[in-house]
Design a protein around this motif. Structure first.
Motif, PDB file in Angstrom:
ATOM      1  N   LEU A  57       0.821  -1.214   0.000  1.00 50.45           N
ATOM      2  CA  LEU A  57       0.000   0.000   0.000  1.00 50.45           C
ATOM      3  C   LEU A  57       0.855   1.265   0.000  1.00 50.45           C
ATOM      4  N   LEU A  58       1.910   1.259   0.816  1.00 52.37           N
ATOM      5  CA  LEU A  58       2.774   2.445   0.855  1.00 52.37           C
ATOM      6  C   LEU A  58       3.445   2.667  -0.502  1.00 52.37           C
ATOM      7  N   LEU A  59       3.838   1.572  -1.130  1.00 52.47           N
ATOM      8  CA  LEU A  59       4.448   1.697  -2.454  1.00 52.47           C
ATOM      9  C   LEU A  59       3.460   2.297  -3.448  1.00 52.47           C
ATOM     10  N   LEU A  60       2.215   1.847  -3.347  1.00 49.64           N
ATOM     11  CA  LEU A  60       1.192   2.360  -4.258  1.00 49.64           C
ATOM     12  C   LEU A  60       0.985   3.864  -4.027  1.00 49.64           C
ATOM     13  N   VAL A  61       0.973   4.266  -2.761  1.00 48.84           N
ATOM     14  CA  VAL A  61       0.843   5.696  -2.447  1.00 48.84           C
ATOM     15  C   VAL A  61       2.021   6.464  -3.064  1.00 48.84           C
ATOM     16  N   LEU A  62       3.219   5.931  -2.844  1.00 49.93           N
ATOM     17  CA  LEU A  62       4.406   6.613  -3.365  1.00 49.93           C
ATOM     18  C   LEU A  62       4.385   6.685  -4.897  1.00 49.93           C
ATOM     19  N   VAL A  63       3.974   5.586  -5.512  1.00 49.27           N
ATOM     20  CA  VAL A  63       3.919   5.555  -6.976  1.00 49.27           C
ATOM     21  C   VAL A  63       2.953   6.627  -7.493  1.00 49.27           C
ATOM     22  N   VAL A  64       1.790   6.720  -6.859  1.00 52.37           N
ATOM     23  CA  VAL A  64       0.799   7.716  -7.305  1.00 52.37           C
ATOM     24  C   VAL A  64       1.348   9.131  -7.105  1.00 52.37           C
ATOM     25  N   VAL A  65       1.924   9.373  -5.940  1.00 50.67           N
ATOM     26  CA  VAL A  65       2.422  10.723  -5.653  1.00 50.67           C
ATOM     27  C   VAL A  65       3.589  11.080  -6.569  1.00 50.67           C
ATOM     28  N   LEU A  66       4.480  10.113  -6.747  1.00 52.99           N
ATOM     29  CA  LEU A  66       5.708  10.385  -7.488  1.00 52.99           C
ATOM     30  C   LEU A  66       5.488  10.358  -8.995  1.00 52.99           C
ATOM     31  N   PHE A  67       4.787   9.335  -9.455  1.00 57.96           N
ATOM     32  CA  PHE A  67       4.661   9.146 -10.904  1.00 57.96           C
ATOM     33  C   PHE A  67       3.336   9.648 -11.461  1.00 57.96           C
ATOM     34  N   GLY A  68       2.465  10.132 -10.611  1.00 57.74           N
ATOM     35  CA  GLY A  68       1.206  10.680 -11.089  1.00 57.74           C
ATOM     36  C   GLY A  68       1.465  11.958 -11.871  1.00 57.74           C
ATOM     37  N   LYS A  69       0.673  12.158 -12.924  1.00 59.73           N
ATOM     38  CA  LYS A  69       0.819  13.385 -13.709  1.00 59.73           C
ATOM     39  C   LYS A  69      -0.173  14.400 -13.165  1.00 59.73           C
ATOM     40  N   TYR A  70       0.298  15.266 -12.327  1.00 57.00           N
ATOM     41  CA  TYR A  70      -0.552  16.317 -11.773  1.00 57.00           C
ATOM     42  C   TYR A  70       0.361  17.476 -11.415  1.00 57.00           C
ATOM     43  N   GLY A  71      -0.235  18.564 -11.001  1.00 59.62           N
ATOM     44  CA  GLY A  71       0.583  19.708 -10.612  1.00 59.62           C
ATOM     45  C   GLY A  71       1.544  20.034 -11.736  1.00 59.62           C
ATOM     46  N   GLY A  72       2.779  19.765 -11.518  1.00 53.97           N
ATOM     47  CA  GLY A  72       3.696  19.927 -12.629  1.00 53.97           C
ATOM     48  C   GLY A  72       4.810  20.882 -12.336  1.00 53.97           C
ATOM     49  N   PHE A  73       5.927  20.529 -12.877  1.00 52.71           N
ATOM     50  CA  PHE A  73       7.127  21.292 -12.618  1.00 52.71           C
ATOM     51  C   PHE A  73       7.661  21.754 -13.957  1.00 52.71           C
ATOM     52  N   ASP A  74       7.630  23.035 -14.168  1.00 55.52           N
ATOM     53  CA  ASP A  74       8.018  23.578 -15.446  1.00 55.52           C
ATOM     54  C   ASP A  74       9.407  24.191 -15.329  1.00 55.52           C
ATOM     55  N   THR A  75      10.374  23.461 -15.847  1.00 51.85           N
ATOM     56  CA  THR A  75      11.743  23.972 -15.727  1.00 51.85           C
ATOM     57  C   THR A  75      11.874  25.314 -16.434  1.00 51.85           C
ATOM     58  N   GLY A  76      11.070  25.487 -17.488  1.00 55.77           N
ATOM     59  CA  GLY A  76      11.139  26.723 -18.255  1.00 55.77           C
ATOM     60  C   GLY A  76      10.895  27.949 -17.398  1.00 55.77           C
ATOM     61  N   SER A  77      10.025  27.783 -16.416  1.00 56.20           N
ATOM     62  CA  SER A  77       9.661  28.944 -15.623  1.00 56.20           C
ATOM     63  C   SER A  77      10.786  29.363 -14.679  1.00 56.20           C
ATOM     64  N   PHE A  78      11.847  28.577 -14.673  1.00 56.14           N
ATOM     65  CA  PHE A  78      12.945  28.958 -13.792  1.00 56.14           C
ATOM     66  C   PHE A  78      14.044  29.732 -14.494  1.00 56.14           C
ATOM     67  N   VAL A  79      13.891  29.887 -15.812  1.00 55.05           N
ATOM     68  CA  VAL A  79      14.898  30.644 -16.545  1.00 55.05           C
ATOM     69  C   VAL A  79      14.958  32.045 -15.930  1.00 55.05           C
ATOM     70  N   TYR A  80      16.117  32.380 -15.515  1.00 52.77           N
ATOM     71  CA  TYR A  80      16.252  33.604 -14.732  1.00 52.77           C
ATOM     72  C   TYR A  80      16.042  34.833 -15.606  1.00 52.77           C
ATOM     73  N   GLN A  81      15.125  35.659 -15.161  1.00 52.02           N
ATOM     74  CA  GLN A  81      14.812  36.794 -16.019  1.00 52.02           C
ATOM     75  C   GLN A  81      15.112  38.149 -15.378  1.00 52.02           C
ATOM     76  N   ALA A  82      14.107  38.927 -15.299  1.00 52.60           N
ATOM     77  CA  ALA A  82      14.257  40.354 -15.036  1.00 52.60           C
ATOM     78  C   ALA A  82      15.109  40.757 -13.834  1.00 52.60           C
ATOM     79  N   PHE A  83      14.988  40.024 -12.739  1.00 56.87           N
ATOM     80  CA  PHE A  83      15.662  40.561 -11.547  1.00 56.87           C
ATOM     81  C   PHE A  83      16.794  39.704 -11.042  1.00 56.87           C
TER      82      PHE A  83
END
Lengths: 347, 507
Positions: free
Chosen positions: B481-507
């Motif tokens: 069960l814990l593995l299943l929880v971890l799999v969903v949290v880790l490998f689930g496609k939600y939220g999202g991390f956009d590396t592009g948004s970290f390109v350092y800009q104006a300040f």
């Protein structure tokens, strides 16, 4: 009852595992000052603000010039609301004599959520952080306050929500390094950058918004006023002097320079704008040598000039004491840190 | 509020906690309040719509208890379907319903002009009314209980379609807290999250990559068929995953809801597929459309008259076919008034009618070649065939126009082209490459998750995996069960991390 205890136990393990995962996957962006060994238990100053602080102000150079101790508390594009909570957190631990607030953040309201995410990720989870998350808004493309947040605040509360996909970074070995590269050489919250950037086009200092072409605010917004007043109250409550300043930046527009000058006058605060002709004359910024990137951040050479100027300003205007000449552990520690910085600079 | 969100889990936690703290007699009132709150959170002021439906079926139902007038039944149906059509389709007519609402200053409501679950609670209301009219169900005397039936929050978004006689008693009887209900419910929800976030969202990328690539003729031939499988399983994981969450939610509250899926991808014929896919819609169509046609007086009279001329069997077949046509017409209209749905409905209708008409021939074939029919290759062939046919019908409705759908199908017969693997620019590492739109780690996760799903589904056919789990050693159970929880949290496609948004800009 036994079953209940089991269920609670299971949930606890799950939460602990997720917290661990959160820790592993969160990008390492923390470059805050390492204050181990009591090197700044009674700091003279704290430099508060945005990247204009952590790229431009080197506390070790100030130490070398004056024997004053202090450090930077700053984050990428931190809006004033974040600076306020960062200061609040810091004051729980240490109280400086003076807080220098870089005014760059007056040019926008809440800024960009992904930058704010980085700032919030560094903060410990406490009531203040929850309050900040609930208050934090979002700007539109003109840096005005957006009617509705598009960025899910759950990302601030549970960073794993945003960063869970970073498990892939384990595979190419960038899990810890991707966000760390920039902050590899840090000294008391100062991010040292050696690279040299030369502008192709000549930008003038203190341009008007029209000349600069950005989308900054030209007047101090209500939000800016509100959080300046909060920072001020916080300082007053703690017996700290507040000084407004602005490090040299080509993105600092004339309209805002005038607006903040006016605001400082109204509030009876000192405002040191290092973008004025007189200061720039003294700084002697070398456009071919002193910038680190296109965002008007200084490299170590430019930052030294800014820091020396600030040191001189402190000598003249602040009643800090020179902590050198006692040969005590504090002095040894600061000298050693300065030496480390010089070693980095030379190699 | 999406069922696949932390907000929903939080909502469920609060509802459950209070539910079991309350005395059994008033639990149903709490469920009603939760349903109304859920509704208000999703559709704001449009809560009035299910309430209006409840008022209609309440009064008509009471009347039908004593007098059964067909005309009144017709009026009631017109009212219920009228509301559905008005809200669902009026937006497309002229300036539209949204514009109408905005014009009166209800901008926020306009954004939610179609209340969630509208199609679902409408046909649930219709089923209740028809049952009362037919006398198979007693009219509810308590309006609030009827409203609870129509606004039971787990089923609001995607069904299953409830029958009054199946759930009404369960909804209002007191439920004592059961540890098993809680754990089984939570496990079912977790499984739904796994299907939706880990598998479906990845399959979506694969199927979308091929479908969009088709426009530029990047994919044809075998890849179109591959996209059918990707699409088909994506839809299954998505829909059945959602239903898992719904049924699990109800289970936590001690309420058993009807299943909506029964491994439909294993069906060997289209009628079987429709008995195993979106089951509650299938039975609804059968009970309230099919039977209403075939059991009607005109149909019986026709069968009697025609039977004398063309034979009883042929006449019965004609009546059945007319019923089938109506079923699929309602199927199409219920979903959406659009050409693609009509074509999809006609497609299913044609296959089922052909099956009905040629039923005697098929039976003969099966008898004659019994050993072939029972052989494994033939069964596999039938299953794959049905999977492809059912997918074509479902696939069609997601095409912008009928022409697009037809062109897509035509691409099957072109020479196979398709960029399966695309290397990233300036990066020779496999980690930078994408396979049908997914990068290598994602593709591996998809394959592994799919295999795991097949294993669990195989187990499911014999014994509920949750029962198996409960019989295991506690350490093993927790690790799984814990593995299943971890799999969903880790490998689930939600939220999202956009590396592009970290390109350092104006300040």
């Amino acid at each position: 009852m036994k079953k209940f205890a089991r269920a609670v136990c299971f949930c606890l393990i799950a939460v602990l595992l997720l917290a661990l995962l959160n820790r592993i996957l969160m990008p390492d962006t923390d470059f805050s000052a390492d204050l181990k060994g009591g090197v700044a238990d009674e700091p003279d100053y704290i430099m508060l603000g945005t990247s204009n602080v952590f790229y431009n102000v080197n506390p070790l150079v100030i130490w070398d010039e004056t024997g004053y101790t202090g450090y930077n508390v700053s984050s990428e594009q931190a809006p004033l609301i974040i600076s306020y909570y960062e200061l609040k957190n810091e004051l729980k631990k240490r109280k400086p004599k003076t807080v220098f607030l870089d005014c760059g953040a007056f040019e926008y309201n809440y800024g960009i959520p992904s930058f704010n995410q980085l700032s919030l990720d560094k903060m410990p989870l406490n009531m203040d952080k929850l309050r900040l998350i609930s208050e934090l808004g979002e700007d539109d493309e003109n840096n005005q306050i957006k009617a509705k947040n598009e960025y899910s605040k759950i990302n601030y509360l549970i960073p794993l929500y945003k960063f869970h996909e970073r498990w892939k970074d384990i595979l190419d070995g960038t899990l810890k390094s991707r966000y760390h590269d920039k902050y590899e050489h840090t000294f008391m919250g100062y991010v040292a950058e050696k690279s040299v950037f030369v502008y192709e086009k000549q930008y003038k200092w203190l341009p008007t918004l029209k000349e600069f072409g950005g989308t900054y605010l030209t007047e101090v917004s209500d939000l800016g006023r509100e959080y300046l007043s909060k920072i001020r109250t916080l300082c007053e409550e703690n017996g700290i002097e507040l000084v407004l300043f602005k490090t040299p930046s080509k993105g600092w527009i004339r309209e805002m320079h005038e607006a903040v000058t006016e605001l400082a006058k109204e509030e009876g605060l000192s405002f040191l704008d290092m973008n004025s002709e007189a200061v720039l004359e003294e700084l002697q910024i070398d456009e071919n040598k002193d910038f680190a990137d296109s965002s008007s951040h200084f490299n170590i050479y430019g930052a030294e000039k800014v820091s020396r100027y600030l040191a001189a300003y402190m000598k003249q205007n602040c009643s800090f004491t020179d902590k050198r000449g006692h040969k005590d552990p504090l002095e040894t520690a600061w000298d050693q840190m300065y030496q480390e910085y010089l070693d980095y600079k030379e190699n | 509020m999406s069922l696949v969100s932390l907000y929903f889990l939080l909502f469920l936690a609060v509802v459950t906690l209070v539910y079991y703290l309350l005395p059994g007699k008033v639990q149903w009132v709490w469920l009603l309040l939760a349903g109304l709150a859920f509704y208000a959170l999703c559709s704001y002021g449009l809560l009035i719509v299910p309430v209006l439906d409840a008022v209609i079926v309440y009064f008509f139902g009471k009347y039908f208890e004593t007098k059964k007038q067909k005309l009144l039944m017709l009026i009631e149906l017109i009212l219920l379907f009228g509301i559905l059509i008005l809200l669902k389709y009026a937006g497309r007519i002229g300036a539209g319903w949204s514009g109408f609402l905005k014009g009166f200053g209800f901008g926020q409501i306009a954004a939610y002009a179609v209340p969630i679950g509208l199609s679902y609670f409408t046909i649930m209301a219709v089923a209740y009314s028809v049952d009362v009219f037919r006398g198979t169900v007693q009219a509810e005397k308590n309006f609030a209980r009827l409203l609870l039936f129509l606004t039971f929050f787990p089923v609001m978004t995607q069904g299953p379609i409830l029958r009054y006689d199946e759930v009404s008693k369960q909804l209002v009887t007191p439920h004592r807290f059961s540890y098993q209900n809680l754990t089984f419910g939570v496990q079912r929800i977790l499984w739904g999250f796994f299907k939706k976030l880990v598998i479906s969202e990845r399959l979506a990328v694969v199927s979308m990559t091929i479908t969009e690539g088709w426009g530029s003729s990047a994919y044809s031939g075998i890849w179109v068929i591959a996209s059918f499988f990707a699409f088909s399983f994506r839809l299954y994981m998505d829909f059945s995953g959602c239903i898992d969450i719904v049924i699990g939610t109800a289970e936590i509250l001690g309420i058993r809801l009807p299943e909506n899926f029964n491994h439909s991808y294993l069906s060997r014929t289209i009628p079987e597929f429709w008995r195993r896919w979106h089951i509650t819609l299938g039975t609804w169509l059968k009970d309230y459309v099919m039977y209403s046609i075939t059991m009607s007086r005109p149909a019986k009279q026709f069968a009697k008259k025609a039977g004398k001329k063309i034979g009883r069997k042929a006449a019965a077949t004609i009546v059945t076919c007319i019923g089938i046509l109506f079923v699929w017409l309602v199927y199409a209209l219920w979903h959406d008034i659009s050409a693609v749905f009509l074509v999809s409905g006609a497609f299913y209708a044609a296959i089922i009618i052909l099956g009905t008409v040629f039923d005697p021939l098929i039976k003969k074939f099966r008898k004659r070649f019994a050993s072939l029919v029972e052989s494994i290759p033939y069964k596999v062939f039938m299953t794959v065939r049905t999977l492809i046919l059912s997918t074509i019908g479902a696939f069609f409705v997601f095409m912008p126009t009928v022409k697009d759908g037809a062109a897509y199908l035509a691409a099957i017969f072109k020479a196979p082209t398709g960029a399966v693997m695309q290397m990233a620019k300036g990066n020779s590492s496999l980690l930078g490459a994408t396979f049908l739109g997914l990068d290598l780690p994602d593709m591996i996760i998809l394959v592994l998750a799919f295999v795991f799903w097949i294993v669990v589904s195989r187990l499911d056919a014999k014994k509920d995996p949750r029962v198996r789990l409960s019989e295991m050693n506690i350490a093993v159970r927790w690790i799984i069960l814990l593995l299943l929880v971890l799999v969903v949290v880790l490998f689930g496609k939600y939220g999202g991390f956009d590396t592009g948004s970290f390109v350092y800009q104006a300040f």
